[in-house]
Design a protein around this motif. Sequence first.
Motif, short mmCIF file in Angstrom:
data_model
loop_
_atom_site.label_atom_id
_atom_site.label_comp_id
_atom_site.label_asym_id
_atom_site.label_seq_id
_atom_site.Cartn_x
_atom_site.Cartn_y
_atom_site.Cartn_z
N VAL A 1 0.75 -1.39 0.00
CA VAL A 1 -0.11 0.08 0.06
C VAL A 1 1.03 1.22 0.10
O VAL A 1 0.58 2.11 -0.74
N GLU A 2 1.75 1.44 0.88
CA GLU A 2 2.89 2.46 0.81
C GLU A 2 3.35 2.63 -0.61
O GLU A 2 3.51 3.72 -0.87
N ARG A 3 3.84 1.38 -1.46
CA ARG A 3 4.32 1.86 -2.67
C ARG A 3 3.51 2.35 -3.75
O ARG A 3 3.84 3.24 -4.55
N THR A 4 2.17 1.74 -3.72
CA THR A 4 1.13 1.95 -4.61
C THR A 4 0.49 3.65 -4.36
O THR A 4 -0.12 4.30 -5.14
N THR A 5 0.48 4.13 -2.95
CA THR A 5 -0.31 5.39 -2.66
C THR A 5 0.70 6.28 -2.29
O THR A 5 0.34 7.48 -2.16
N GLY A 6 2.11 5.96 -1.67
CA GLY A 6 2.87 6.95 -1.08
C GLY A 6 2.39 7.39 0.29
O GLY A 6 2.97 8.03 0.97
N ILE A 7 1.60 6.70 0.97
CA ILE A 7 1.16 6.79 2.14
C ILE A 7 1.79 5.98 3.24
O ILE A 7 1.76 4.83 3.04
N ARG A 8 2.48 6.59 4.12
CA ARG A 8 3.18 5.84 5.32
C ARG A 8 2.15 5.09 6.19
O ARG A 8 1.27 5.78 6.84
N ILE A 9 1.88 3.74 6.21
CA ILE A 9 1.13 2.93 6.93
C ILE A 9 1.91 2.93 8.34
O ILE A 9 2.93 2.15 8.54
N PRO A 10 1.27 3.17 9.57
CA PRO A 10 1.95 3.05 10.93
C PRO A 10 1.88 1.64 11.40
O PRO A 10 1.04 1.00 10.83
N SER A 11 2.59 1.47 12.14
CA SER A 11 2.91 0.05 12.96
C SER A 11 1.68 -0.08 14.04
O SER A 11 0.97 1.00 14.42
N ARG A 12 1.46 -1.13 14.54
CA ARG A 12 0.51 -1.43 15.40
C ARG A 12 1.05 -0.70 16.90
O ARG A 12 -0.02 -0.20 17.46
N SER A 13 2.10 -0.89 17.04
CA SER A 13 2.71 -0.14 18.32
C SER A 13 2.43 1.63 18.05
O SER A 13 2.13 2.18 18.99
N ALA A 14 2.56 1.79 16.82
CA ALA A 14 2.47 3.38 16.33
C ALA A 14 1.23 3.86 16.81
O ALA A 14 0.85 4.96 17.47
N LEU A 15 0.13 2.80 16.48
CA LEU A 15 -1.34 3.34 16.40
C LEU A 15 -1.76 2.95 17.94
O LEU A 15 -2.79 3.87 18.53
N SER A 16 -0.97 2.53 19.01
CA SER A 16 -1.41 2.36 20.35
C SER A 16 -1.01 3.47 21.15
O SER A 16 -1.18 3.34 22.40
N GLU A 17 -0.08 4.34 20.64
CA GLU A 17 0.55 5.42 21.48
C GLU A 17 -0.66 6.24 22.01
O GLU A 17 -1.55 6.31 21.32
#
Length: 334
Positions: free
Chosen positions: A42-58
């Motif tokens: 998804v990051e390659r096709t959209t250029g959007i950085r996908i956050p990790s699960r730990s980043a979403l849990s902050e």
Amino acid sequence: MISLHGPQGAVDHGGSGSDGSLPAQTVWIDLNDPTAEEAAKVERTTGIRIPSRSALSEVESSSRLRRNRDGLSLSTPMVTFDRSDFSLKPLGFLLTADHFVTVRYHDMRAFAAVRKRVDDGDGDGSTSTRMFLLVVEELVDNLADLLEEMSGDLDNLSTRIFDFDAGARPGARKGDATAPKRRDLALRRLLRSVGRHGKSLAKVRASLLGLGRITAFVKNECDQALGEDDLPRFDTLGQDIASLDEFETRLSDTVQFLLDATLGLINIEQNNAFRVLTVVSVVGVPPTLVASIYGMNFKHMPELDWAYGYPYGLALIAVSAVLPLVFFRVKGWL
């Protein structure tokens, strides 16, 4: 798992076109418990950085609500809506001018409902912002349904607590030695049930708080890009979340009230046990006193020469034990 959706419904559940790019009609990219390879695709096709699960849990607000060069990065804890495994799991939203990306780690019926609405033409998913509104509206509806279910459960729990009477239940007989054990078990179950509802409401409150912050943040950041039909939907969402927050507060107050009532019942049961022990100890004092008096080894005791001295002593002991019982019975302590 990756699923793609456009204004007319599902686009391509494979996740990409033949050349590795997204189909042109793709608006919503749904990542359900994505692998590292799926996130990288998804990051390659959209250029959007996908956050990790730990980043979403902050937990800090600066990490949950953030604007970056790709667009808006949003996250919130969300309940699983599974009453058998009620927990909080991270939910991420990535919002750009062209795409709306969701990152989640459990199945939610809200997402299936949004997909069905878009497929049936019942929802406008022509832009990323409108697709975002559809998802958040469905999540708020599901939280409202969940709170209504909890309200009904608390009503039933209230009836169980305030109609609590182990002696009135079928199979409970007066003097049954197991009745205290049944009452103790019933009170433990009530206390655990109250505790579970309190924990569940706290998790619902965290979900509502997160959605409220996200909705206000997106409205402020995208104010210039929103259409005339979008602003009222944001306002309605804010009002719905505020009303649900008030409803949750009332339910939390009810849980606290039921907790106090349950603890009061437990105190009553403990007082009953202490009352029985107190009566037993008081009833045993007069007979002990009589037996102690006639157990003294004095040389001259008139009763020793009586023909009926022994029956007299036994009768005196019995009467001294019965009189306190009669007194407590008259006073209503037994």
